[in-house]
Design an enzyme around this catalytic site. Structure first.
Site, short mmCIF file in Angstrom:
data_model
loop_
_atom_site.label_atom_id
_atom_site.label_comp_id
_atom_site.label_asym_id
_atom_site.label_seq_id
_atom_site.Cartn_x
_atom_site.Cartn_y
_atom_site.Cartn_z
N ASP A 175 0.28 -0.67 -0.33
CA ASP A 175 -0.14 0.24 -0.26
C ASP A 175 1.11 1.40 -0.35
OD1 ASP A 175 -3.38 0.63 1.42
OD2 ASP A 175 -1.94 2.15 0.82
N ILE A 176 0.14 2.14 -0.59
CA ILE A 176 1.48 3.69 -0.75
C ILE A 176 1.42 4.05 -0.12
CG2 ILE A 176 -0.47 5.06 -1.89
CD1 ILE A 176 1.37 6.07 -4.27
N ASN B 67 -12.58 -3.04 2.47
CA ASN B 67 -13.99 -2.28 2.18
C ASN B 67 -14.86 -2.21 1.46
OD1 ASN B 67 -13.03 -0.92 4.71
ND2 ASN B 67 -10.85 0.47 3.62
N VAL C 191 -10.92 3.39 -3.69
CA VAL C 191 -10.61 2.45 -4.96
C VAL C 191 -11.43 1.16 -5.44
CG1 VAL C 191 -8.86 1.44 -6.31
CG2 VAL C 191 -8.19 2.64 -4.28
N HIS D 290 -10.22 -4.96 -3.10
CA HIS D 290 -8.45 -5.48 -2.38
C HIS D 290 -8.85 -5.48 -1.09
CE1 HIS D 290 -9.88 -1.21 -2.64
NE2 HIS D 290 -9.53 -0.96 -1.59
N HIS E 208 -6.99 -5.41 1.90
CA HIS E 208 -5.62 -4.99 3.11
C HIS E 208 -5.52 -6.25 3.65
CE1 HIS E 208 -6.90 -0.69 1.98
NE2 HIS E 208 -8.14 -1.65 2.21
#
Ligand code: 5GP
Length: 129
Positions: free
Chosen positions: A42-43, A100, A109, A113, A115
């Site tokens: 993750d950024i 989420n 986004v 995905h 996390h």
């Protein structure tokens, strides 16, 4: 990055940021990939290990995926998430998975995905209001 919450009923947008990462159009630090999924850092990490595991297929959300993905793809994605955690050595100490969905879930986004968070004790499950 846009912080507009995802409408989970919207059609898939192939220009979303994770689609571009999957196509290699935007750089990412990949930590895992297989036939079904890709995982990258993750950024904006919120834990010592914060990896996003995304299916290669085009799904907006868990709702879209769980309704529309073929069983083989669901199995491949779920197994990939476990593989990433094992590869990162997280099983003994444990880790947290978060997905989420939509505005209340805090999804930003619009490509499914999960996390994967580890490397410290995560504490209470929710700290928001
Ligand atoms: P969401 O709120 O949709 O569940 O989480 C989106 C996550 O994507 C956030 O944790 C955010 O830091 C991460 N993210 C957003 N843009 C990028 C990007 O360009 N590259 C990477 N590696 N992560 C991103």
């Amino acid at each position: 990055m846009s912080v507009t919450p995802v409408d989970p009923t919207q059609p898939y947008d192939s220009d979303n940021i994770f689609a571009k990462i999957l196509r290699g159009e935007i750089p990412s630090t990949r930590v895992y990939e297989d036939e079904w999924a890709v995982a990258f850092e993750d950024i904006a990490p919120v834990a010592p290990i914060h990896v996003l595991v995304v299916p290669r297929g085009a799904y907006v959300s868990w709702d879209d995926f769980s309704q529309n993905a073929p069983a083989q793809e669901v199995a491949g994605y779920v197994k990939a998430i476990g593989n990433v955690a094992r590869q990162l050595g997280l099983v003994e100490d444990g880790y947290r998975l978060i997905n989420n969905i939509g505005p209340d879930g805090g999804q930003i986004v619009p490509h499914l995905h999960v996390h994967l968070l580890g490397g410290r004790t995560m504490g209470p499950m929710l700290t928001g209001q």
